[in-house]
Design an enzyme around this catalytic site. Structure first.
Site, PDB file in Angstrom:
ATOM      1  CB  CYS A 112       3.019  10.105  56.934  1.00 32.88           C
ATOM      2  SG  CYS A 112       4.087   9.586  58.281  1.00 32.88           S
ATOM      3  CB  CYS A 113       0.748   4.782  57.866  1.00 29.34           C
ATOM      4  SG  CYS A 113       2.300   3.874  58.117  1.00 29.34           S
ATOM      5  CD  GLN A 114       5.543   6.389  59.778  1.00 36.95           C
ATOM      6  OE1 GLN A 114       4.806   7.076  59.085  1.00 36.95           O
ATOM      7  NE2 GLN A 114       6.574   5.733  59.279  1.00 36.95           N
TER       8      GLN A 114
END
Length: 304
Positions: A71-73
């Protein structure tokens, strides 16, 4: 080369691996919709719908290459803690699943995709040290997908982890840029008049500025701080998880279609998708660009 795909989503990494001639043995994601459509498009792959923090890696087949797009958020400047993302810390922690999987299987290579800000994470030195302790050397590559033939400027970090003494720097091609006009259907889609009641003044300003710069046909970001359009003769800007890009043609305009979003990501025509525009756009914007993944994996195969 046999692969597994962590955080597989709609399957950009898996599709790129297949395009590179690799076998995707197993793929996992916590989102049921993503797992369903990944299984539709990759029926020969074993699938798991689960939180990878809880994965039993003994149930995962041995492989040569671990693909992972945590996950990059929590790392993105647009979606991080300072911008009110309540899942900031939990999203960042998904990267530890890569370490856990690598510890159990010790594949020869791992390829991890994220936003460039991933290396600014406070715990990145600890994450890197954990991978080093497992015998991996890390080589970060910041890549614009447009340089690998994707019709989109999409800058992402790809970390190549190899069981070697020295980091493995890939010999990547530098391809001609493919324009947005290559995937835009100028005759299709649901168009509306630009000068219609209720159209926002900021939108009309962008259209006017875009016309002045690029003529009657161009693309533009429908929201954000941009003041103008974008030449359709160059790659489109980054595809996101919600409708962002509009197409302007004379006195009419429309948003990109779901299929155009997929094409902008370089998904091949054989990919099947849900009959739901919003869900398709979300999945497309969350994916790894398949053509970029293909070239990266081919470079790893050449170096193996």
């Amino acid at each position: 080369m046999n692969c597994i795909d962590l955080f597989a989503g709609f399957g950009g990494f898996s599709t790129g691996a297949r395009m590179a001639g690799a076998n995707v043995l197993w793929a996992a994601n916590h989102w049921p919709d993503a797992v369903h459509w990944h299984s539709v498009n990759h029926p020969d792959t074993a699938h798991a719908c689960q939180d990878l923090h809880q994965a039993d890696w003994s149930q995962v087949p041995a492989h040569d290459l671990l693909l992972a797009s945590p996950c990059c958020q929590g790392h993105s400047k647009a979606r991080g803690k300072a911008n009110g993302n309540p899942e900031h810390d939990a999203s960042r922690s998904t990267a530890w699943a890569v370490v856990s999987a690598a510890e159990y299987h010790r594949p020869e290579f791992a390829l991890v995709e994220n936003v460039p800000e991933f290396v600014d994470w406070t715990l990145f030195p600890a994450w890197e040290a954990a991978m080093n302790a497992l015998g991996y050397s890390l080589a970060p590559h910041v890549v614009d997908a447009a340089d690998l033939g994707v019709p989109q400027n999409r800058v992402r970090l790809f970390i190549v982890a190899s069981r070697s003494k020295a980091p493995l720097r890939l010999n990547l091609p530098k391809l001609d840029h493919v324009p947005a006009s290559s995937f835009i259907d100028w005759e299709g889609g649901r168009w509306s008049a630009i000068d219609k009641p209720g159209r926002a003044a900021a939108t009309l300003e962008r259209v006017a500025n875009g016309r002045a710069q690029y003529g009657d046909r161009f693309v533009m970001s429908y929201y954000g701080n941009t003041k103008s359009g974008r030449d359709a003769g160059r790659p489109i800007g980054t595809i996101t998880t919600r409708d962002r890009w509009a197409v302007v043609d004379g006195d009419r305009m429309r948003m990109l279609s779901a299929d155009e979003n997929l094409a902008a990501m370089s998904f091949p025509a054989w990919i099947q998708r849900p009959n739901n525009h919003r869900l398709t756009v979300h999945m497309a914007g969350n994916a790894v660009a398949p053509l970029a993944a293909k070239h990266l994996i081919e470079a790893i195969k050449q170096a193996a």
